[in-house]
Design an enzyme around this catalytic site. Structure first.
Site, PDB file in Angstrom:
ATOM      1  N   LYS A  72      -0.984  -4.180  -3.198  1.00  0.00           N
ATOM      2  CA  LYS A  72      -2.255  -3.574  -2.801  1.00  0.00           C
ATOM      3  C   LYS A  72      -2.328  -2.175  -3.399  1.00  0.00           C
ATOM      4  CE  LYS A  72      -5.195  -2.190   1.034  1.00  0.00           C
ATOM      5  NZ  LYS A  72      -5.350  -0.789   0.599  1.00  0.00           N
ATOM      6  N   ASP A 104       9.729   5.088 -10.560  1.00  0.00           N
ATOM      7  CA  ASP A 104       9.343   5.687 -11.835  1.00  0.00           C
ATOM      8  C   ASP A 104      10.155   6.930 -12.156  1.00  0.00           C
ATOM      9  OD1 ASP A 104       7.520   3.691 -12.168  1.00  0.00           O
ATOM     10  OD2 ASP A 104       5.740   4.962 -12.146  1.00  0.00           O
ATOM     11  N   SER A 127       0.797  -1.204   0.000  1.00  0.00           N
ATOM     12  CA  SER A 127       0.000   0.000   0.000  1.00  0.00           C
ATOM     13  C   SER A 127       0.839   1.268   0.000  1.00  0.00           C
ATOM     14  CB  SER A 127      -0.942  -0.048   1.197  1.00  0.00           C
ATOM     15  OG  SER A 127      -1.996   0.850   1.041  1.00  0.00           O
TER      16      SER A 127
END
Length: 481
Positions: free
Chosen positions: A353, A339, A328
């Site tokens: 999740k 990224d 999460s």
């Protein structure tokens, strides 16, 4: 209302979080209005103009009436014919829990007592064993133990299944009932029977309940490398993390001419927590660009968050450690840093999740913990059911545990992965030359892991080694995209 990203039911120390209040869900403190997800009002303007749509509405309404009639009939039969008298309130509560709980692993209806239990556990101190647990097809499965708690010291591992409490099976109990059995007065003993899927063996452990004090930030200085471990994303996390980093900067400066050469950010077995804290932590390392976005059913509630021209490390190399217990909010931070090529992710694939839950109070009748959105990494990728794949895979032990690792995709009623710009992660082609020198497996005679002895933590040692290699041979990896 509180918005959390985090998992998973925590036991006694855990939070009934994912399926019922983490942070419970394991898991952090009191209600806050992190982010309001307003529910759209239904007005006359929302009526569908087309005759076909009106017919569909009429059919749906007729089906709803039939099903509600069926519900009432079943209640009447059970009420009159069940082997012993049963109150309608219990039947209705059972129906409510099934209605919401079968949507996905992280949605649930909480009656007033369950809601109170969650609020108590989210205060940051709770009595119990220090387990984050999740309901899984009728079983109680461990998501992760909390650092330095009875559960962690007993060697309970992510993926373990709790089959018995005090030598009595919990197979027929709800998660809430099982959690209640594991709670108790601090100092009292409890016997847990654990099934470890990767060995197929069971073991019986005797533990003493404690008041669980969660230390959410741990830090250390290894040579010139800063090490910060985050155990969950509660209200104070970013503040405490920044404080810990500033102290490490001062500590290394006590040696004339010395400065930090990099940071190891340890998110292993961190089940998540507050969305705003995941954003705040990411902003401490990512200057520009998107951190995360969330998209739900109603486009007007979609949001995204960007960097704020801050990097507390001033561009130092960062290595992030992850494993299957990183879920999460941990995945939001890992995904953003990955990224943006701001950090190298090392270790094992994360839990997967990729959804956001909102707690919606329903008067004095409890609350609904409802999945209201999916979140997406800066590249537009949903990690729901997929997780974050490390840039450099490093196992904690020589045993190949991949077949027994527990992930979101293994849960019943798992939420689908939709809306991604891509489902597969793009391979990194900008890793520093030193990445090739990192060992993926511990040597044959590597000592057994002891949490009190960092030198036995193979993944940590490889992360420290990589920071040193990156410092010795600077690469473009530390720059922002």
């Amino acid at each position: 209302m509180i918005v959390k990203t985090g998992p998973i039911l925590g036991v006694t120390g855990a939070v009934m979080g994912l399926a019922y209040g983490l942070f419970g869900a394991g898991v952090g403190p009191a209600y806050s209005h992190d982010m309001a997800h307003s529910l759209p009002a239904l007005t006359a303007d929302s009526a569908q103009p087309a005759q076909h749509d009106k017919n569909d509405d009429q059919d749906n309404n007729a089906e709803t009436v039939r099903m509600l009639t069926l519900l009432g009939t079943v209640m009447d039969v059970v009420h009159s014919e069940y082997v012993e008298p049963i109150k309608d309130k219990k039947l209705i509560n059972n129906a409510l829990q099934g209605m919401v709980g079968n949507l996905d692993p992280h949605s649930s209806y909480m009656d007033p007592q369950q809601l109170k239990d969650m609020q108590d556990e989210m205060s940051g101190q709770f009595g119990g064993l220090g387990l984050q647990v999740q309901a899984d097809s009728g079983h109680v499965r461990v998501v992760s133990p909390i650092d330095d708690t009875p559960a962690a010291r007993a060697g309970i591992q992510p993926g373990d299944v709790i089959t018995m409490v005090d030598n009595k099976s919990i197979a027929d109990l709800t998660l809430d009932q099982s959690v209640r059995k594991m709670r108790g007065k601090p100092g009292t003993k409890i016997v847990l029977t654990i099934l470890r899927p990767k060995t197929g063996k069971t073991q019986t452990l005797t533990l003493a309940r404690e008041i669980i004090h969660t230390q959410i930030v741990r830090s250390a200085l290894y040579g010139r490398t800063a090490y910060i471990r985050l155990t969950e994303f509660d209200d104070a996390l970013e503040h405490d993390m920044r404080k810990a980093y500033e102290k490490l900067v001062k500590d290394v400066a006590k040696t004339p001419g010395k400065t930090l050469n990099g940071l190891v950010l340890d998110l292993r077995s961190n089940p998540g927590g507050k969305l705003d804290q995941a954003i705040a932590v990411s902003r401490d390392f990512i200057r520009d660009g998107e951190i995360v976005s969330i998209r739900g059913r109603h486009p007007e509630n979609n949001q995204h968050w960007d960097g704020k021209n801050t990097d507390i490390t001033h561009g130092l190399p960062i290595v992030v450690l992850t494993n299957a217990g990183s879920a999460s909010a941990s995945e939001i931070v890992s995904g953003a840093l990955k990224d943006h090529h701001r950090a190298i992710i090392m270790g094992e694939r994360t839990f997967g999740k990729g959804s956001v839950q909102t707690i919606l109070p329903i008067g004095d009748q409890g609350a609904i913990r409802l999945t209201t959105a999916r979140y997406y990494t800066p590249s537009g990728r949903s990690i729901q059911g997929l997780g974050i794949t490390p840039d450099i895979a490093v196992q904690a032990t020589r045993d190949d545990d991949s077949a027994f690792t527990y992930h979101e995709s293994d849960l019943a009623h798992v939420l689908t992965n939709i809306g991604s710009s891509e489902t597969k992660e793009t391979l990194r082609h900008d890793l520093p030359e030193g990445a090739k020198k990192i060992d993926r497996l511990p040597p044959q005679k590597w000592p057994a892991f002891d949490p009190k002895k960092p030198e036995t933590d193979f993944q940590l040692q490889q992360a420290l080694r990589l920071v040193t290699l990156m410092t010795a041979a600077p690469q473009t990896q530390g720059t922002q995209k």
